[in-house]
Motif scaffolding. Sequence first.
Motif, PDB file in Angstrom:
ATOM      1  N   LEU A  38       1.962   2.856  10.054  1.00 57.78           N
ATOM      2  CA  LEU A  38       2.077   3.618   8.813  1.00 57.78           C
ATOM      3  C   LEU A  38       0.779   4.363   8.525  1.00 57.78           C
ATOM      4  CD1 LEU A  38       3.822   4.050   6.176  1.00 57.78           C
ATOM      5  CD2 LEU A  38       2.539   2.150   5.221  1.00 57.78           C
ATOM      6  N   GLY A  39       0.921   5.613   8.184  1.00 58.27           N
ATOM      7  CA  GLY A  39      -0.263   6.390   7.820  1.00 58.27           C
ATOM      8  C   GLY A  39       0.142   7.814   7.522  1.00 58.27           C
ATOM      9  N   LYS A  72      -1.684   8.187  14.055  1.00 56.25           N
ATOM     10  CA  LYS A  72      -0.509   7.442  14.537  1.00 56.25           C
ATOM     11  C   LYS A  72      -0.020   7.993  15.883  1.00 56.25           C
ATOM     12  CE  LYS A  72       2.223   8.460  11.110  1.00 56.25           C
ATOM     13  NZ  LYS A  72       1.421   9.430  10.362  1.00 56.25           N
ATOM     14  N   HIS A  95       5.118   8.187   8.092  1.00 58.66           N
ATOM     15  CA  HIS A  95       4.189   8.324   6.965  1.00 58.66           C
ATOM     16  C   HIS A  95       4.878   7.869   5.681  1.00 58.66           C
ATOM     17  CE1 HIS A  95       6.230  12.310   7.083  1.00 58.66           C
ATOM     18  NE2 HIS A  95       6.239  12.153   5.776  1.00 58.66           N
ATOM     19  N   LEU A 117       6.446   4.654   3.823  1.00 57.96           N
ATOM     20  CA  LEU A 117       6.525   3.198   3.850  1.00 57.96           C
ATOM     21  C   LEU A 117       7.966   2.710   3.836  1.00 57.96           C
ATOM     22  CD1 LEU A 117       5.222   0.376   3.640  1.00 57.96           C
ATOM     23  CD2 LEU A 117       5.354   0.627   1.168  1.00 57.96           C
ATOM     24  N   VAL A 167      -1.440  -0.346   9.123  1.00 55.71           N
ATOM     25  CA  VAL A 167      -1.770   0.836   8.341  1.00 55.71           C
ATOM     26  C   VAL A 167      -2.939   1.543   9.022  1.00 55.71           C
ATOM     27  CG1 VAL A 167      -2.524   1.727   6.110  1.00 55.71           C
ATOM     28  CG2 VAL A 167      -1.006  -0.251   6.225  1.00 55.71           C
ATOM     29  N   TYR A 188      -5.403   4.983   9.059  1.00 53.76           N
ATOM     30  CA  TYR A 188      -5.883   6.062   8.199  1.00 53.76           C
ATOM     31  C   TYR A 188      -7.218   6.565   8.735  1.00 53.76           C
ATOM     32  CZ  TYR A 188      -7.097   8.555   3.889  1.00 53.76           C
ATOM     33  OH  TYR A 188      -7.430   9.513   2.973  1.00 53.76           O
ATOM     34  N   GLU A 199      -3.355  -4.623   8.515  1.00 58.29           N
ATOM     35  CA  GLU A 199      -2.193  -4.982   9.317  1.00 58.29           C
ATOM     36  C   GLU A 199      -1.628  -6.299   8.824  1.00 58.29           C
ATOM     37  OE1 GLU A 199      -2.796  -6.203  13.480  1.00 58.29           O
ATOM     38  OE2 GLU A 199      -4.914  -5.775  13.150  1.00 58.29           O
ATOM     39  N   ILE A 210       0.757  -4.016   0.682  1.00 61.70           N
ATOM     40  CA  ILE A 210       0.581  -2.556   0.681  1.00 61.70           C
ATOM     41  C   ILE A 210       1.661  -1.885  -0.155  1.00 61.70           C
ATOM     42  CG2 ILE A 210       1.892  -2.124   2.815  1.00 61.70           C
ATOM     43  CD1 ILE A 210      -1.291  -0.300   1.975  1.00 61.70           C
ATOM     44  N   PHE A 230      -4.184   5.461   0.308  1.00 61.45           N
ATOM     45  CA  PHE A 230      -5.162   5.104   1.330  1.00 61.45           C
ATOM     46  C   PHE A 230      -6.576   5.415   0.868  1.00 61.45           C
ATOM     47  CE2 PHE A 230      -1.797   5.569   4.850  1.00 61.45           C
ATOM     48  CZ  PHE A 230      -1.275   4.348   4.465  1.00 61.45           C
TER      49      PHE A 230
END
Lengths: 233, 310
Positions: free
Chosen positions: B34-35, B41, B190, B192, B204, B206, B213, B219, B299
């Motif tokens: 996720l990011g 990613k 991107h 969630l 995660v 960024y 993680e 999160i 983030f």
Amino acid sequence: MSEPAPKLVPSAFASLMTVAGLTWTRLLRGRALVVAVVIALLPIAYCAFAGPRVGPELFVFELLTASVLAPMFVAASIGEEIEDRTTTYLWSRPVPRWTIIAGKLVALVPVVTAVVLGSWIVANQIAWKMMPDERTMAALAIGVAALSILSAGVASLAPRHGMALSIVYILFFDSPLGVLPATIRELSMTQQIRAVSGIWSGNGELKTPLIVLAILCAIWGLIAAARIRRLEA
Amino acid sequence: MTVVLADNCSKWYGHVLGISDVTWTLGGGIVGLLGPNGAGKSTLMKLMAGLLRPSRGGLTVYGKNPFEDVAVRRRIGYAPEHEKTWDELTALELVTVMAKLAGVPARRAESAAKDAIAQMGMTDAQHRRVKGFSKGMRQRTKLATAIAHDPDFLLLDEPLTGVDPIARVDIVERIRRLADGGKTIVVSSHVLYEIEALTSEIVVIYRGQVLAEGNVYEIRKLIDRHPHRIRIECDEPRKVAAALATSDHVARIVFERKGVLIETRDPDRCYDQLAAAVIESGVNVSALSSPDNNLGAVFEYLTGEGGQRR
């Protein structure tokens, strides 16, 4: 899955033929062939226009046609894969990357050869009402293969402008190099192709130009294989 | 068994950072990457798929370097983020070629491709050229190319981007089934809520670094504090807006040239209502996306809070 797939890596030959098949399918469904035929009509049009005044320069004209068609097919095909990022599909598969270049050459060289030889035969019929000499046909076929390998090398070095750079290299570097009155002209691919043809250039000997062509092809082939191996998607 | 081992792995594109000093171990199951866009990613995905070499450090898949080791890529199925493919081919031709290149013998490649296409619910369209496919169909076709050779490890880069709500639910279910079949899967997004529908295990990422993680719960709490934006491209945006306008979780509705942008404080409910509204009203949805500005804000908040890994 109906049955488990074996965890085998495809052979280099199988990969190569799969890439060749993919290239053929795309070629047949695209417009490149039509454009190629139009370009191949240029020497024929020249013969129709010039009539009986056509001389041995016709071979050089045909070679120029091949010098455009080989990059148009090979360099464009390789460059397009890299630019369009379809290489992410190819390179994430368990295949050696050189098989992708080789597969494209296997698919495209016969097509370009057929178009160029077709043009050469028709042009000869119009100009001199006869079939062309076998040696000139062989020279063009070998020439197409050599120029295609060169185009693959250039495209692997500069994918974004592979086709344009290949044509520029052949027409504005290799061809002028071949007419220089010095030994360095032996490094010119187009000069060696003319020498193989036995008309316009060379002393009629076949062995030396063929060996030089083979060396030049090996160099460009190695450049393409080495470069493609290191490229990232 | 360790599937992926990244050891201080960094990747730069010239002066541009892809990922920086990532140390990460993946043992199995489904993991969500996720990011926000540009977080790194896809770079991490490509490193695992053998498409990129680390600039520094190392990354192995099943103990091998996937960039150099041809054989290990037989165990990997990769569906890239981008949509470009060989549009002249039919879906069946495309998946068959990919299966052959992945090592399925030629005589079995077509049946393997048909199986993969069926698993992705694309059998009806398998003889159509990819050129005319919608985004959702392209995503399914990409997924079919990734699974046709029955890989052990799947890398799915943004597989739900641009997919309409109904197809999204269907694709999520199909990916889950693959995981139930024992495959290790890394899915990037991107959004969630896309990841959350698939797994609770997230990484995660960024600005090229693994920020957090583990379980998605913490999160999620952070992200829920920020309004979540959903952009719907459709032929009748007013109908969609009308269906959601009275809901208490909807903070704002903005009409755009091609559709409508909805800000919600409860994305789960919003997606559910949206799917129901689309079915009931018969609106044609051409694309559904979630701008990641809100995730970027979260983030920034996470890094601002101390920047330590959680």
